[in-house]
Design a protein around this motif. Sequence first.
Motif, PDB file in Angstrom:
ATOM      1  N   GLY A 107       0.784  -1.237   0.000  1.00 18.67           N
ATOM      2  CA  GLY A 107       0.000   0.000   0.000  1.00 18.67           C
ATOM      3  C   GLY A 107       0.812   1.281   0.000  1.00 18.67           C
ATOM      4  O   GLY A 107       2.045   1.288  -0.082  1.00 18.67           O
ATOM      5  N   LEU A 108       0.068   2.374   0.092  1.00 20.45           N
ATOM      6  CA  LEU A 108       0.656   3.717   0.132  1.00 20.45           C
ATOM      7  C   LEU A 108       1.224   3.948   1.539  1.00 20.45           C
ATOM      8  O   LEU A 108       0.553   3.651   2.531  1.00 20.45           O
ATOM      9  N   ALA A 109       2.430   4.516   1.627  1.00 16.96           N
ATOM     10  CA  ALA A 109       3.105   4.630   2.931  1.00 16.96           C
ATOM     11  C   ALA A 109       2.201   5.274   3.990  1.00 16.96           C
ATOM     12  O   ALA A 109       2.122   4.803   5.123  1.00 16.96           O
ATOM     13  N   THR A 110       1.494   6.341   3.612  1.00 10.88           N
ATOM     14  CA  THR A 110       0.714   7.076   4.607  1.00 10.88           C
ATOM     15  C   THR A 110      -0.544   6.321   5.047  1.00 10.88           C
ATOM     16  O   THR A 110      -1.181   6.712   6.020  1.00 10.88           O
ATOM     17  N   GLN A 111      -0.921   5.275   4.341  1.00  8.74           N
ATOM     18  CA  GLN A 111      -2.100   4.507   4.751  1.00  8.74           C
ATOM     19  C   GLN A 111      -1.716   3.135   5.321  1.00  8.74           C
ATOM     20  O   GLN A 111      -2.565   2.423   5.860  1.00  8.74           O
TER      21      GLN A 111
END
Length: 485
Positions: A107-111
Amino acid sequence: MTNPRRDSRFLHLKKIALGLLALVSICAVVLFASKDARRATELRLAEAAGNIATRVVASRSEGGGAADFISIPIEVRKLNEIIFQARGVANTQVIATSEGHVVFDTGLATQAAKQRRILDDALPPGDITHVILSHSHQDHVGGTRFWVEDETEIVAHRAFSEEQRYLLDLQDYLWSRNRMLFPFMPENPIKSGPFAYGVIEPTLVVDDTKPLRFEQGGIRFEVLSTPGAEGLDNLCLWLPDKLILFSGDTFGPNFPQFPNIFTMRGEKVRKPIEYIASLERLIELGPEMIVPSHQDPIRGREKIRADLVKMRDAVRYVHDATIAGMNAGKTVHELMAEIELPEPLALSQIHGRVSWAVKSIWEYYATWFHFDSTTELYAVPVRSVQPELARLAGIDAITKLAAEHVEADENVEALHLLEVALAGDSSHRAALEARLSALQNLLNQAEGSFQNSYEMDWLKYRIRATNESLAGAMQMPIRRDTASP
Ligand SMILES: [Zn+2]
């Protein structure tokens, strides 16, 4: 009697003391606590920071195209008895076995920290034995550090490290281009801390000659090289006993669709024949369910097969028609205008466009020199003489001609002329207004035809820039008159 001043000073000191105590406690936890506790703290902090980042990005987004992915809720769903998926901008999948868990994409790092926590709540206990990465794009590898434990294997394609290397080396270039298309992105890439890109070192690699096969908890896993698609380092995970394919971005964010043969975002070439071969390989597997790393799973063996065949045949058709046209001596622009998918192969062009695929395939084979003009050989672009052309013809006269083209719905011709006019005077009001009309017409046409998200995002960017020019307040990542609309 109490002294209010002394009381308030005491309260103030008490607050400072409590604050210091809390700080010391946190430091103590970070420095001396067990590895598990440190990890839990890191995950909690990353989740809190990530939630803020997601909220900021969502608040800037006006929706549509890629922006719609931000509004996908981060939540877990169970796809069958062993497959757990955390949704988000990109999905993270876990295949839970009695001998440990296999993660596919992070996934996306911030999520990712939140995805990890909610998956942990849903999963049976078990070690993370493998983290398999479908390719090196940020939205598929961002949470890797949150999943990897001491014994975890990081599985990626042999080309992963080189793809990650160039994406990191060109991070500033790519970020600034992406921000034109996706203005809701943060101003700058995060280059340090848990969200930084480009630090993954695979421990197991696969390629065409070396797939990875293993059995765990009675389930067979096959990690297959499927280059093309979103990069040379693309791979898929296949569960032969379940007939389930984890496809990452092999088909792009939608299925089925005409793929991005290679993207206008500025990344490296993607090879068309390799992509066709990858699709062949997946058709032969006969999946009953596809789990992509964006959006929803697709079920139904017959439908999946028919759609995969259609995608393969559509790419093959465009490829072969381009080659035939090149051999027949046609120009790239002639072929962009004339090659279309025949009705039985019609596919959504929301992500990749056939005319851009023609240009991509042309340049993939013929590269940078089009044998069209001697000037291609030299560092003197047509823009260098546009101010002289503008002086010679007169900016008002060129603008009037351009406006007539807009009137006749010849919007690209109008934009060519307006580049000359604006090279003469970048704040010429009538020329800017004509440019705005041409861009708006092209956007209306894009919305009424293929609804290609990249085309629409680019046109919206140019419209914003033109409006800013008109308002006399331009602040652009690149000079407005050096990019062709
Ligand atoms: Zn993706």
